[in-house]
Scaffold this motif. Structure first.
Motif: not given
Length: 362
Positions: A31-49
């Protein structure tokens, strides 16, 4: 995922965490790092991890293999295939994947996805990793290494179905053999329908009522096999070799994974390497530099003679063609570069001093 990162560390749970604790940690982080919610740089990579870690730790079989083989077990455990597998090729990318894409987890949690395992589907075995250290001489001429690979093979007792001989797995009544169940839930992002692996059959679609006594129902057993790997001439540190089919055996009749052998070439005591070329440093006397000489120098193929012309200056580089390493791309060899330093004696005799003074005033 960053090399060496621990899956438990990624989700922020202990190694003894229950399945529910793993799931809760995953949902909170997703929920915290989903790209649709978190637009910060690196959030997508964190979500995949996060999804990569959850795919392993939420699956009892993968989690068991991960715990058994250590930090890199889920991506590079040790597994099936018979000894004597041949060399398939080498890879320049420096890393390898043990899982494939994680899109099913994205879909399963955030949409009407179809993630999870299909009931009764064949699953390919995990790819494995081993590291090999060789000498520079081995790299120059090629070498064959025999590796003892601990891995998982298809259980010889139950033939891989996980059931005690004389019995068979039965269809899971909870998911009707599909291996998946749908769950609806309300979250801060709205209502979502999840397609998740069945918790009763763990996504297999079958339930084993009488597990095989040897593999405990997993369908695979631990074994060690010897595998011969041919390391080609000209190889350098960072290359990996693939031995097809020498990874873990697949489950439910799936194909075996591959074995990846990562090569490290040990530093040489007298030669420095730069690609296909070698560099060597030696000293000659100032008399040899002035008058010229022929000196013996080492190579990876034995000693050769090098001609020093009269009047050689300090730090002169001599090129000896063909005495480097072979190329992986073509048949040519690199060169050996010999750096010549002039040795100045710390002490000389009275007679030598007189001769030098006469030479200086000539």
């Amino acid at each position: 995922m960053a090399k060496g990162r621990d899956y438990y560390e990624v989700l922020g749970v202990s190694k003894s965490a229950s399945a529910d604790e793993v799931k809760r940690a995953y949902r909170n982080l997703a929920r915290k790092y989903h790209p649709d919610v978190n637009k910060e740089s690196g959030a997508a990579d964190k979500f995949k991890e996060i999804n990569e870690a959850y795919q392993v730790l939420s699956d009892p079989n993968k989690r068991s293999q991960y715990d058994y083989y250590g930090t890199a077990g889920a991506q590079s455990g040790f597994g099936g295939g018979s000894g004597g597998a041949g060399f398939e090729g080498f890879d320049f990318s420096g890393g390898f994947q043990g899982f494939g894409e994680f899109g099913d987890l994205f879909d399963a949690f955030f949409s009407q996805g179809q993630g999870g395992r299909r009931g009764g589907g064949h699953e390919r075995g995990e790819d494995l990793r081993m590291d090999v250290r060789i000498t520079l001489e081995n790299a120059a001429h090629g070498v064959e290494r025999e590796l003892e690979v601990p891995h998982l093979i298809t259980c010889t007792t139950c033939k891989g179905n996980g059931a005690k001989p004389g019995t068979s797995p039965s269809r899971c009544q909870s998911c009707n053999g599909s291996g998946q169940v749908r769950k609806s839930q309300r979250t801060i992002l709205g209502s979502f329908t999840q397609v998740v692996p069945c918790s009763i059959c763990h996504g297999t679609g079958n339930v084993i009522n009488s597990p095989c006594p040897d593999c405990k129902g997993s369908g695979r057993e631990k074994m060690r096999h010897k595998v011969k790997v041919k390391v080609p001439a000209g190889i350098d540190s960072g290359y990996r070799l693939r031995v097809a089919g020498a990874g873990n055996a697949g489950s439910r009749g799936g194909g075996a994974g591959d074995l990846y052998v990562f090569v490290t070439v040990e530093p040489h005591p007298i030669f420095n390497r730069d690609g296909e070329n070698l560099y060597y440093k030696t000293q000659i006397s100032f008399v040899q530099a002035i008058l010229g000489d022929e000196i013996e120098i080492p190579t990876l193929d034995g000693k050769v003679m090098l001609k020093i012309p009269p009047g050689t200056q300090p730090n002169t580089n001599f090129k000896v063609k063909g005495k480097g390493l072979p190329s992986l791309e073509h048949r040519e060899h690199g060169s050996l570069y010999v750096l010549v330093e002039i040795e100045i004696p710390a002490r000389i005799s009275k007679q030598q001093e007189d001769l030098l003074r006469k030479f200086n005033h000539a």
